[in-house]
Motif scaffolding. Structure first.
Motif, mmCIF file in Angstrom:
data_model
loop_
_atom_site.group_PDB
_atom_site.id
_atom_site.type_symbol
_atom_site.label_atom_id
_atom_site.label_comp_id
_atom_site.label_asym_id
_atom_site.label_seq_id
_atom_site.Cartn_x
_atom_site.Cartn_y
_atom_site.Cartn_z
ATOM 1 N N SER A 8 0.832 -1.203 0.000
ATOM 2 C CA SER A 8 0.000 0.000 0.000
ATOM 3 C C SER A 8 0.867 1.253 0.000
ATOM 4 O O SER A 8 2.079 1.208 0.222
ATOM 5 C CB SER A 8 -0.917 0.001 1.228
ATOM 6 O OG SER A 8 -0.160 0.211 2.415
ATOM 7 N N GLN A 10 0.912 3.389 2.192
ATOM 8 C CA GLN A 10 1.405 3.580 3.563
ATOM 9 C C GLN A 10 2.540 2.612 3.919
ATOM 10 O O GLN A 10 3.090 2.680 5.020
ATOM 11 C CB GLN A 10 0.265 3.391 4.568
ATOM 12 C CG GLN A 10 -0.819 4.469 4.499
ATOM 13 C CD GLN A 10 -1.749 4.290 3.293
ATOM 14 O OE1 GLN A 10 -1.926 3.155 2.817
ATOM 15 N NE2 GLN A 10 -2.316 5.369 2.805
ATOM 16 N N PHE A 12 2.309 -0.863 3.811
ATOM 17 C CA PHE A 12 1.856 -2.112 4.407
ATOM 18 C C PHE A 12 1.610 -3.160 3.322
ATOM 19 O O PHE A 12 1.105 -2.855 2.238
ATOM 20 C CB PHE A 12 0.578 -1.905 5.219
ATOM 21 C CG PHE A 12 0.779 -1.099 6.475
ATOM 22 C CD1 PHE A 12 1.318 -1.694 7.609
ATOM 23 C CD2 PHE A 12 0.438 0.240 6.512
ATOM 24 C CE1 PHE A 12 1.505 -0.961 8.767
ATOM 25 C CE2 PHE A 12 0.625 0.984 7.664
ATOM 26 C CZ PHE A 12 1.166 0.388 8.794
ATOM 27 N N ARG A 13 1.925 -4.407 3.642
ATOM 28 C CA ARG A 13 1.697 -5.519 2.738
ATOM 29 C C ARG A 13 0.299 -6.094 2.949
ATOM 30 O O ARG A 13 -0.437 -5.647 3.824
ATOM 31 C CB ARG A 13 2.779 -6.585 2.971
ATOM 32 C CG ARG A 13 4.158 -6.056 2.613
ATOM 33 C CD ARG A 13 5.268 -6.682 3.408
ATOM 34 N NE ARG A 13 5.573 -8.035 2.986
ATOM 35 C CZ ARG A 13 6.613 -8.732 3.436
ATOM 36 N NH1 ARG A 13 7.432 -8.205 4.321
ATOM 37 N NH2 ARG A 13 6.828 -9.954 3.005
ATOM 38 N N LEU A 14 -0.063 -7.102 2.166
ATOM 39 C CA LEU A 14 -1.414 -7.662 2.222
ATOM 40 C C LEU A 14 -1.763 -8.204 3.601
ATOM 41 O O LEU A 14 -2.911 -8.122 4.031
ATOM 42 C CB LEU A 14 -1.556 -8.779 1.184
ATOM 43 C CG LEU A 14 -1.599 -8.357 -0.282
ATOM 44 C CD1 LEU A 14 -1.651 -9.581 -1.174
ATOM 45 C CD2 LEU A 14 -2.783 -7.441 -0.553
ATOM 46 N N ASP A 15 -0.765 -8.751 4.297
ATOM 47 C CA ASP A 15 -1.029 -9.323 5.622
ATOM 48 C C ASP A 15 -0.754 -8.330 6.748
ATOM 49 O O ASP A 15 -0.704 -8.711 7.920
ATOM 50 C CB ASP A 15 -0.210 -10.601 5.833
ATOM 51 C CG ASP A 15 1.283 -10.401 5.560
ATOM 52 O OD1 ASP A 15 1.726 -9.237 5.450
ATOM 53 O OD2 ASP A 15 2.007 -11.413 5.459
ATOM 54 N N GLY A 16 -0.561 -7.059 6.396
ATOM 55 C CA GLY A 16 -0.405 -6.025 7.412
ATOM 56 C C GLY A 16 1.014 -5.774 7.864
ATOM 57 O O GLY A 16 1.247 -4.905 8.720
ATOM 58 N N ARG A 17 1.988 -6.501 7.310
ATOM 59 C CA ARG A 17 3.375 -6.316 7.726
ATOM 60 C C ARG A 17 4.036 -5.159 6.984
ATOM 61 O O ARG A 17 3.650 -4.796 5.880
ATOM 62 C CB ARG A 17 4.185 -7.587 7.443
ATOM 63 C CG ARG A 17 3.844 -8.757 8.313
ATOM 64 C CD ARG A 17 4.739 -9.934 7.950
ATOM 65 N NE ARG A 17 4.435 -10.483 6.632
ATOM 66 C CZ ARG A 17 5.323 -11.065 5.835
ATOM 67 N NH1 ARG A 17 6.580 -11.165 6.204
ATOM 68 N NH2 ARG A 17 4.956 -11.557 4.662
ATOM 69 N N ARG A 18 5.062 -4.602 7.613
ATOM 70 C CA ARG A 18 5.948 -3.672 6.941
ATOM 71 C C ARG A 18 6.876 -4.455 6.011
ATOM 72 O O ARG A 18 6.956 -5.681 6.069
ATOM 73 C CB ARG A 18 6.771 -2.873 7.957
ATOM 74 C CG ARG A 18 5.947 -1.925 8.814
ATOM 75 C CD ARG A 18 5.559 -0.689 8.044
ATOM 76 N NE ARG A 18 4.897 0.298 8.907
ATOM 77 C CZ ARG A 18 4.476 1.481 8.458
ATOM 78 N NH1 ARG A 18 4.641 1.812 7.183
ATOM 79 N NH2 ARG A 18 3.886 2.331 9.273
ATOM 80 N N GLU A 21 9.406 -6.748 7.827
ATOM 81 C CA GLU A 21 8.883 -7.443 9.002
ATOM 82 C C GLU A 21 8.677 -8.929 8.722
ATOM 83 O O GLU A 21 8.219 -9.319 7.646
ATOM 84 C CB GLU A 21 7.563 -6.805 9.421
ATOM 85 C CG GLU A 21 7.040 -7.248 10.768
ATOM 86 C CD GLU A 21 5.791 -6.486 11.179
ATOM 87 O OE1 GLU A 21 5.136 -6.898 12.155
ATOM 88 O OE2 GLU A 21 5.456 -5.481 10.507
ATOM 89 N N ARG A 23 7.007 -12.739 9.282
ATOM 90 C CA ARG A 23 5.750 -13.361 9.675
ATOM 91 C C ARG A 23 5.891 -13.906 11.094
ATOM 92 O O ARG A 23 7.003 -14.132 11.579
ATOM 93 C CB ARG A 23 5.401 -14.501 8.710
ATOM 94 C CG ARG A 23 5.055 -14.039 7.311
ATOM 95 C CD ARG A 23 4.775 -15.206 6.383
ATOM 96 N NE ARG A 23 5.987 -15.961 6.083
ATOM 97 C CZ ARG A 23 6.019 -17.058 5.323
ATOM 98 N NH1 ARG A 23 4.896 -17.537 4.828
ATOM 99 N NH2 ARG A 23 7.158 -17.668 5.088
ATOM 100 N N GLN A 24 4.772 -14.103 11.749
ATOM 101 C CA GLN A 24 4.811 -14.623 13.111
ATOM 102 C C GLN A 24 5.387 -16.034 13.117
ATOM 103 O O GLN A 24 5.044 -16.866 12.267
ATOM 104 C CB GLN A 24 3.416 -14.633 13.724
ATOM 105 C CG GLN A 24 3.395 -14.998 15.198
ATOM 106 C CD GLN A 24 2.038 -14.812 15.829
ATOM 107 O OE1 GLN A 24 1.057 -14.591 15.135
ATOM 108 N NE2 GLN A 24 1.966 -14.899 17.141
#
Length: 245
Positions: A8, A10, A12-18, A21, A23-24
């Motif tokens: 995006s 802003q 952010f990637r599709l899963d909300g990460r920078r 960043e 993955r969990q």
């Protein structure tokens, strides 16, 4: 990589990460009592199971046993239910063979094989659910399983992927980001020593971008090292508590 929808405005990637960043990550060691070492690891939605046997006497012809070091045998497979496509040959396809070879090369560079001459170490990894970074999740799970087996390593082996979207390097790619195409890098790093165990590029990349994408993968591997170390220390504390009872 291509497709503005993957990142995006802003950042952010599709899963909300920078961009950089991870993955969990969730992991457990000692999940199989029958094996010498085992581990289960989730890296995002990618789930891997690793089992280690050995060191033990070389199976088959003794002539193939190296005189001065252990033989590292690796087998990679994907469960038939790991992806949306149903595979008829989950164990014997070409991709699994290549991945098995990559794992073998990776751990031959990390395991202290000279301590076990004329012996064999078997590493089996199965992907239970695939959502990108299969090789990296396999390496991270196998590292924990080898430590659980008590086999000495030169260092943790931490693996992470990285890609390039427009002018932004992305770390720890998921399936949607891998499927978008473009240059992708897989790095297996011995983080404390700063040594590369394996480096693979999936496509051509301009030399001007190589340092940035490699730096993104290296930083992600060092972050993974801290997470894997926490898993190991937690497992050891749990074992120590059980022995104290």
């Amino acid at each position: 990589m291509s497709g503005l929808e993957l990142l995006s405005e802003q950042g952010f990637r599709l899963d909300g990460r920078r961009a950089g960043e991870l993955r969990q990550l969730r992991a457990r060691m000692g999940v199989f009592a029958q094996a010498d070492g085992s581990a289960y690891l989730e890296q995002g939605n990618t789930k891997a199971l690793a089992v280690v046997y050995g060191p033990h006497e070389v199976r088959g012809s003794r002539g193939k046993a190296p005189a001065a070091q252990a033989l590292v045998n690796c087998q990679y497979s994907m469960a038939t239910f790991s992806t949306g496509e149903r595979k008829r040959r989950p164990h014997g396809d070409r991709a699994s063979g290549e991945m098995s070879l990559h794992l073998k090369q990776t751990f031959e560079a990390a395991v202290l094989t000279q301590l076990y001459p004329r012996s064999q170490i078997d590493i089996y990894v199965q992907i239970l659910q695939a959502d990108g970074g299969n090789y990296c999740a396999s390496v991270n799970a196998a590292t924990l399983a080898i430590i659980d087996a008590g086999i000495p390593l030169r260092d943790y082996v931490c693996a992470c992927s990285a890609g390039f979207l427009e002018d932004t390097p992305l770390a720890d790619l998921n399936h949607a980001e891998e499927a978008a195409g473009g240059p992708q890098l897989a790095l297996a790093l011995l983080p404390q020593a700063g040594q590369i165990a394996l480096l693979e590029m999936s496509a051509r990349l301009h030399a001007d971008h190589l340092e940035r994408i490699l730096d993104a993968a290296s930083r992600a591997c060092r972050a993974l090292h801290a997470l894997l170390d926490q898993v190991v220390r937690s497992h050891l504390r749990h074992d120590a508590a059980l022995l104290a009872k």
